[in-house]
Design an enzyme around this catalytic site. Sequence first.
Site, PDB file in Angstrom:
ATOM      1  N   CYS A  56      59.603  -7.749  44.603  1.00 28.92           N
ATOM      2  CA  CYS A  56      60.969  -7.674  45.089  1.00 28.92           C
ATOM      3  C   CYS A  56      61.839  -6.709  44.311  1.00 28.92           C
ATOM      4  CB  CYS A  56      61.627  -9.046  45.019  1.00 28.92           C
ATOM      5  SG  CYS A  56      60.784 -10.256  46.016  1.00 28.92           S
ATOM      6  N   ASN A 115      65.916 -14.333  52.051  1.00 29.30           N
ATOM      7  CA  ASN A 115      65.409 -13.469  51.004  1.00 29.30           C
ATOM      8  C   ASN A 115      64.710 -12.288  51.662  1.00 29.30           C
ATOM      9  OD1 ASN A 115      63.968 -12.181  49.011  1.00 29.30           O
ATOM     10  ND2 ASN A 115      63.111 -14.037  48.114  1.00 29.30           N
TER      11      ASN A 115
END
Lengths: 496, 427
Positions: free
Chosen positions: A224, A424
């Site tokens: 990420c 997310n």
Amino acid sequence: MPQILPNFLSSVKLKYVKLGYQYLVNHILTFFLIPIMVGILVEILRLGPEEMLNIWRSLHFDLVQVLCSSFLIIFIATVYFMSKPRSIYLVEYACYKPPITCRVPFSTFMEHSRLILKENPKSVDFQMRILERSGLGEETCLPPAIHYIPPTPTMEAARGEAEQVIFSAIGSLMEKTKIKPKDIDILIVNCSLFSPTPSLSAMVVNKYKLRSNIKSYNLSGMGCSAGLISIDLARDLLQVHPNSYALVVSTEIITPNYYQGSERAMLLPNCLFRMGGAAILLSNKRRDRRRAKYRLVHVVRTHKGADDKAYKCVYEQEDPQGKVGINLSKDLMVIAGEALKSNITTIGPLVLPASEQLLFLFTLIGRKIFNPKWKPYIPDFKQAFEHFCIHAGGRAVIDELQKNLQLSAEHVEASRMTLHRFGNTSSSSLWYELGYIEAKGRMKKGDRIWQIAFGSGFKCNSAVWKCNRTVRTPTDGPWQDCIDRYPVHIPEIVKL
Amino acid sequence: MVSSMAEGLIYDIKLSSVGPGTVTEPDMVHEPSDMDLAMKLHYLKVIYYFGKQAFEGLTTLKIKEPLFMVLNYFPVICGRFRRAESGRPYIKCNDCGVRFIEAKCEKTMDEWLEMTKENASLEKYLTPNQIIGPELGFSPTVLLQFTKFKCGGMSMGLSWAHVLGDAFSAAEFLNLLGKVVAGEKPNRPINLAHLKTNSTNPESPLTNTEDPLSVKRVGPVGDIWIPVNNCKMEAFSFSVNATQLSHLQSKISNNGTDFSPFEALSAVIWQCIGKIRPESEPKVVTICKMMEQNRADGNNLLISVVKAAYPIVEANPSELAALMKNAAIDKIEKIENAIEKDNGVSDFIVYGGNLTFANLEEAKFYEIDYRGEKPIYVSYRVDGVGDEGAVLVLPGPPKNGGRTVMAILPENEATELKSELKKWFMD
């Protein structure tokens, strides 16, 4: 009563003392220079012009000396300007807005889970508990292949999602910046879990007919925090190549990575990861100084992979049934905290005002020499930045950072609301958060922004931007139709 | 025999869900009326058969997109059932959505329509058959199945829980879908649900009245909302074209009283059924009609009961038709009282409690157009019918102008009824 009053007085006194101290230390040069300048000015006025000329003549400068000195000065100045790193500007960025056909309300997600995991009611209950506490809202989106019972993640569907997300974001960016595909000199695409051949960057080159001498890169597997790694790479490339545009595309493709098994530690990503993507245009051209939105100030990368526990804490593996998923270890928050500390230790001296650095130094010396029991001083980063973009990895991450950095609810509002509206979205979540701040009209010229992202590895990366011009509230973008509903209150546990 | 034959017929089945595109406000609920709860064990099944042009070139996503938009106006059908503390069911509008099923058929549409003329039961493969329960909170109330035929034609099969509304509501939903596909904006308010009211006890004390004849109380089915039948029910349909219809009406009409197509057909079928059930003659029948004007959301049924004082076999169809014409409509309060007695927890059936005749002549099934194409044929039936059976009189395809009759009866009666009816329509 008397007890409260001294506390109040002392706290007020402390506040003013602190303010005074900060002002003094941060402007110390000014405080020293002003008396000196005043002194010189008074002296000059006292001496008068003839006396000045006499002093000048007594120095006996001749032409050669003057010429050499001026050449030296010009030479030093040139060397200084040439070796200064180029300024990197963020001209514009665009985030992908998923269509309503991809929307996944909680109830639909749970109903599908029950049907898919018929044999594992415990896993279904676990997913429900995660979802209730996740901080996500009812408008997050999953790609079409995942809407099926059971999901149908084919390669074609994954490519379809990639095309939809990436081309939509780039198309939107091109429309905003009026840039032509032939002008793009550097292309960097990062997508951690989907890496087909030909690569996603080749897919972009093919779609937009980019130049044949383009410098293209495809970063995969970096988690990420890969968005900031791409920005860092673009910055380094833009130092080497003058007068260029760099297009950075950050996304995460959900279709091939939906976990189809029933291990609890691996079901967590299913509940949190959602569709999203962003395209960013960076430039080192002088003419973009006027129109660019932000200027990149620092990028700080911290890698804790040398530590075994950190390396294994986000680990892709097969479960006992052979289904592949991402295993999140229980120490995730602890490791994230340590990675953050490392990153702060590096970035602190670069961004904190002198007052905070001195305080930190004093408490450090104090703890070492005088009394180890002194509480370690946590520098106040609110003085270094106006806006914070914390990667919306999950509610726990945002809570943890808010606590550690002593941020107020308004500082983390962008992160929480992005998690609520979009879920997310991995590496692109930082750009949705920036979009939120702009959509709320809070971005003014001179504001400093801190983007922090965590990712597998375990990595903690930060980027510091400075706002170049006041950003007018955008009329397009992913927040355009819902910004008026935000901020919303997100309950601890949502009743399903 | 039928199931093994049909297993290969329908294949490549894919399930997903379609919900509203915009978020419904949290804590919205819909509380079904007493009339709605009386119908909760019944399911409407409608199949629209479209020719090739209607769905040509459309991907699944393109078919789903207008559904997302039209469901913004129907938060109730996207919700799921819960039970209040009293046990009374209500719907939580949680955006869960309708179930969307894609399937393929190995026959062409013409072949299929031929097959179903002989055997209407085959049509159950074109509609989803999931009932509500055993988990109320996870059972969709509306399911849509799109089956693509070998020739390119498409059938749209709707399963609509009767508790949500009657045939008119179901037709309205699908007609609105057609409008949204055409790009029009539906003329319907978005929020017909409301926030949960605290359960209030009814003010008027309920007198211990008898249940009306039209609504039959059945044994508790708990959370599995389908009546328990003693015999297997089978559906069969037949069409009556305009000439046959007017011929029949003139045969039946008596002393200048004209009977509507519904009354004429029902009387004839009543007598035929009377003939094939000599031991248990249906002396009492229920008649069901939908209200057309001033409709509220949900079921707007006008129910009446007709009692024949004499044996049906000997009766003249004209007399039966006259009885039906003059039937008094049950007061809605009587039905509501029966259901309110234990606050909507008990289970009832309307179709099949007595032999039921439903007048659906005015149902607007053929009004839909999907991308400018009208359906070739519309088939309608009710699932969850009780043992006495039900006969539905439906509009025929507009070109023919006649009627389609769908009879849902115990399986052994179907062949006998067919031969009885032949006598009426041969000449």
